[in-house]
Write a protein that holds these residues in place. Structure first.
Motif, PDB file in Angstrom:
ATOM      1  N   LEU A 107       0.847  -1.194   0.000  1.00 33.19           N
ATOM      2  CA  LEU A 107       0.000   0.000   0.000  1.00 33.19           C
ATOM      3  C   LEU A 107       0.884   1.246   0.000  1.00 33.19           C
ATOM      4  O   LEU A 107       0.993   1.987   0.978  1.00 33.19           O
ATOM      5  CB  LEU A 107      -0.936  -0.021   1.205  1.00 33.19           C
ATOM      6  CG  LEU A 107      -1.865  -1.237   1.272  1.00 33.19           C
ATOM      7  CD1 LEU A 107      -2.680  -1.233   2.551  1.00 33.19           C
ATOM      8  CD2 LEU A 107      -2.777  -1.288   0.056  1.00 33.19           C
ATOM      9  N   GLY A 108       1.537   1.447  -1.115  1.00 26.10           N
ATOM     10  CA  GLY A 108       2.476   2.544  -1.280  1.00 26.10           C
ATOM     11  C   GLY A 108       3.229   2.358  -2.575  1.00 26.10           C
ATOM     12  O   GLY A 108       2.795   1.599  -3.461  1.00 26.10           O
ATOM     13  N   ASN A 191      -1.439  10.317  -6.556  1.00 31.39           N
ATOM     14  CA  ASN A 191      -2.194   9.139  -7.009  1.00 31.39           C
ATOM     15  C   ASN A 191      -1.592   8.472  -8.243  1.00 31.39           C
ATOM     16  O   ASN A 191      -2.257   7.705  -8.929  1.00 31.39           O
ATOM     17  CB  ASN A 191      -3.651   9.512  -7.294  1.00 31.39           C
ATOM     18  CG  ASN A 191      -3.800  10.510  -8.435  1.00 31.39           C
ATOM     19  OD1 ASN A 191      -2.810  10.910  -9.071  1.00 31.39           O
ATOM     20  ND2 ASN A 191      -5.031  10.934  -8.697  1.00 31.39           N
ATOM     21  N   GLY A 192      -0.319   8.769  -8.530  1.00 35.57           N
ATOM     22  CA  GLY A 192       0.333   8.185  -9.696  1.00 35.57           C
ATOM     23  C   GLY A 192       0.294   9.083 -10.913  1.00 35.57           C
ATOM     24  O   GLY A 192       1.056   8.866 -11.864  1.00 35.57           O
ATOM     25  N   GLY A 247       0.484   7.824  -2.926  1.00 39.67           N
ATOM     26  CA  GLY A 247       0.384   7.910  -1.472  1.00 39.67           C
ATOM     27  C   GLY A 247       1.138   9.091  -0.900  1.00 39.67           C
ATOM     28  O   GLY A 247       1.551  10.013  -1.618  1.00 39.67           O
ATOM     29  N   LEU A 248       1.317   9.071   0.426  1.00 40.50           N
ATOM     30  CA  LEU A 248       2.032  10.147   1.116  1.00 40.50           C
ATOM     31  C   LEU A 248       3.515  10.113   0.775  1.00 40.50           C
ATOM     32  O   LEU A 248       4.130   9.044   0.693  1.00 40.50           O
ATOM     33  CB  LEU A 248       1.872  10.008   2.624  1.00 40.50           C
ATOM     34  CG  LEU A 248       0.497  10.343   3.220  1.00 40.50           C
ATOM     35  CD1 LEU A 248       0.464   9.944   4.693  1.00 40.50           C
ATOM     36  CD2 LEU A 248       0.176  11.829   3.065  1.00 40.50           C
ATOM     37  N   ASP A 289      -6.636   6.395   0.341  1.00 41.89           N
ATOM     38  CA  ASP A 289      -7.545   6.862  -0.719  1.00 41.89           C
ATOM     39  C   ASP A 289      -6.781   7.054  -2.024  1.00 41.89           C
ATOM     40  O   ASP A 289      -7.257   6.687  -3.107  1.00 41.89           O
ATOM     41  CB  ASP A 289      -8.207   8.183  -0.318  1.00 41.89           C
ATOM     42  CG  ASP A 289      -9.349   7.998   0.664  1.00 41.89           C
ATOM     43  OD1 ASP A 289      -9.756   6.840   0.892  1.00 41.89           O
ATOM     44  OD2 ASP A 289      -9.832   9.016   1.205  1.00 41.89           O
ATOM     45  N   ALA A 290      -5.587   7.644  -1.924  1.00 36.40           N
ATOM     46  CA  ALA A 290      -4.786   7.897  -3.126  1.00 36.40           C
ATOM     47  C   ALA A 290      -4.242   6.608  -3.717  1.00 36.40           C
ATOM     48  O   ALA A 290      -4.261   6.414  -4.940  1.00 36.40           O
ATOM     49  CB  ALA A 290      -3.633   8.849  -2.787  1.00 36.40           C
ATOM     50  N   VAL A 291      -3.751   5.700  -2.859  1.00 36.99           N
ATOM     51  CA  VAL A 291      -3.143   4.452  -3.334  1.00 36.99           C
ATOM     52  C   VAL A 291      -4.187   3.498  -3.910  1.00 36.99           C
ATOM     53  O   VAL A 291      -3.996   2.911  -4.980  1.00 36.99           O
ATOM     54  CB  VAL A 291      -2.373   3.771  -2.187  1.00 36.99           C
ATOM     55  CG1 VAL A 291      -1.935   2.361  -2.590  1.00 36.99           C
ATOM     56  CG2 VAL A 291      -1.156   4.603  -1.800  1.00 36.99           C
ATOM     57  N   MET A 292      -5.302   3.336  -3.212  1.00 35.65           N
ATOM     58  CA  MET A 292      -6.265   2.303  -3.575  1.00 35.65           C
ATOM     59  C   MET A 292      -7.351   2.796  -4.527  1.00 35.65           C
ATOM     60  O   MET A 292      -7.892   2.014  -5.305  1.00 35.65           O
ATOM     61  CB  MET A 292      -6.909   1.738  -2.295  1.00 35.65           C
ATOM     62  CG  MET A 292      -5.896   1.152  -1.325  1.00 35.65           C
ATOM     63  SD  MET A 292      -6.602   0.650   0.269  1.00 35.65           S
ATOM     64  CE  MET A 292      -7.436  -0.868  -0.196  1.00 35.65           C
TER      65      MET A 292
END
Length: 404
Positions: A107-108, A191-192, A247-248, A289-292
């Protein structure tokens, strides 16, 4: 205290040198933290649903130890394990990140992304292509050592940085021209494809003769002009897109007379979690939220007043005395009897005030208060003097009541 987790939100495996801050963030976001780190501090054990201590910190993260810890933690999980959130300690071990991803959802940022960001032969040419200013950086020792620093690939915390004339030619190092300026970090979430800067913090060091740039603490909000904020935010956003960061993450700058110079990107939750996380805007919720889901917040974080956190380092080897009472503003608390070597972290202190400058000053005072209290309690226990029970009432800060 972090709010209770909601079992329906799931459990998170956390891997970091110290997992307490991530565990607290997970609780505030409503997730159940399962922590594997090198300290298993007293407050980490209280915050986490379960905690496992990894091996010798001198050897760093090892697959065998991490796999054993994760397997045990999964068995104790009260809800489905969503995946692994990692902090500091893995930037220079991207093969280990790849192995983790073979067994659990990462998760990152994946290993390939971290490798590109932490490889100077890849990172700095991309900065040049994007027109992002940075100190001159080379891979081989300059002919003239004066004015250069030597850094380690994937190094964190500043302890690995020395002047070039003092450093040895080793694999995995590079050289960067020394520049004057104020250390500023931009916390962002990506978010990529796109990124949103959440806030800026000023950072300072706790230098030693061997580690002149050892990280000490950070305070937010950093006092910056709108133009400087815009330039830093633009750099972070362009790099997030170029490296497809998820992610962060944080972008570290040196702010000098000619403007901000980018030093590095840390592609994972970092040292400023404590000063930016809140019940109203849980950082780990933004991260997941951003990763998934690829979701970003509309605006940055708005917090009242200033907040600072700082590391308390041991000036000499100590053993934590049983009579030490830790105040509410101290975190990463060692257990009684723990031995802490010289120059190793003892704990973290927090401070909240009307401004970031006042918060920093209060954090620095609290560092001194912790060291004095440890000294006084240790002396009291050795001498065995004072009224019965007096040692157990030692609270190392005369400012705690005023701050409350």
């Amino acid at each position: 205290m972090p709010r209770k987790s909601h079992p329906e939100r799931g459990s998170l495996l956390i891997a970091a040198v110290s997992g307490r801050a991530l565990a607290a963030c997970a609780r505030r976001a409503g997730f159940t933290p399962l922590v594997a780190d090198f300290f298993a501090d007293a407050d980490t054990q209280k915050i986490a649903h379960a905690c496992r201590k990894l091996g010798n910190i001198e050897r760093g993260m090892r697959w065998q130890n991490l796999r054993r810890a994760f397997d045990a933690l999964v068995k104790e999980a009260p809800s489905p394990v969503l995946g692994v959130v990692y902090g500091a300690g893995l930037e220079d071990r991207t093969p280990l990140l790849a192995r983790i991803a073979e067994h659990w959802s990462l998760l990152g940022n994946d290993a390939a992304t971290v490798e590109r960001i932490k490889s100077p032969e890849c990172f700095f040419p991309i900065l040049d292509r994007l027109g992002i200013a940075h100190p001159k950086t080379v891979l081989k020792r300059p002919a003239q050592d004066a004015g250069w620093l030597v850094k380690r690939h994937g190094g964190a915390g500043g302890s690995h940085i020395v002047r070039s004339r003092l450093g040895k030619d080793k694999p995995g190092t590079y050289y960067q021209h020394y520049a004057e300026g104020i250390a500023i970090s931009a916390l962002f979430v990506a978010n990529g494809e796109r990124a949103r800067v959440l806030g800026f913090s000023g950072q300072w060091t706790a230098p030693t003769p061997r580690s002149p740039w050892r990280y000490c603490g950070a305070a937010q909000p950093a006092s910056l002009s709108a133009a400087v904020k815009g330039k830093m935010a633009e750099a972070a956003e362009r790099l997030a897109a170029a490296f497809r960061i998820r992610g962060l993450a944080s972008a570290d700058f040196l702010l000098g007379e000619t403007g901000p110079l980018l030093l590095e990107i840390n592609p994972r939750p970092g040292a400023t979690l404590d000063i930016f996380d809140s019940e109203t805007t849980p950082l780990l919720e933004l991260h997941l939220d951003a990763v998934m889901m690829g979701k970003l917040p509309r605006i940055g974080i708005k917090l009242d007043g200033g907040m600072a956190s700082a590391i308390v380092y041991a000036p000499e080897a100590i053993t934590v005395p049983p009579g030490m009472i830790w105040p509410d503003w101290a975190a990463d608390r060692p257990k009684p009897g723990d031995r802490i070597d010289k120059s190793r972290p003892i704990c973290t202190v927090w401070a909240r005030a009307a401004t970031s400058a006042r918060a920093r000053r209060l954090a620095e005072e609290r560092i001194v208060n912790i060291l004095n209290a440890l000294h006084d309690v240790t002396r009291g226990e050795i001498r065995g003097q004072g009224r019965e029970g007096e040692r157990d009432r030692v609270v190392p800060d005369g400012l705690a009541e005023r701050q409350h």
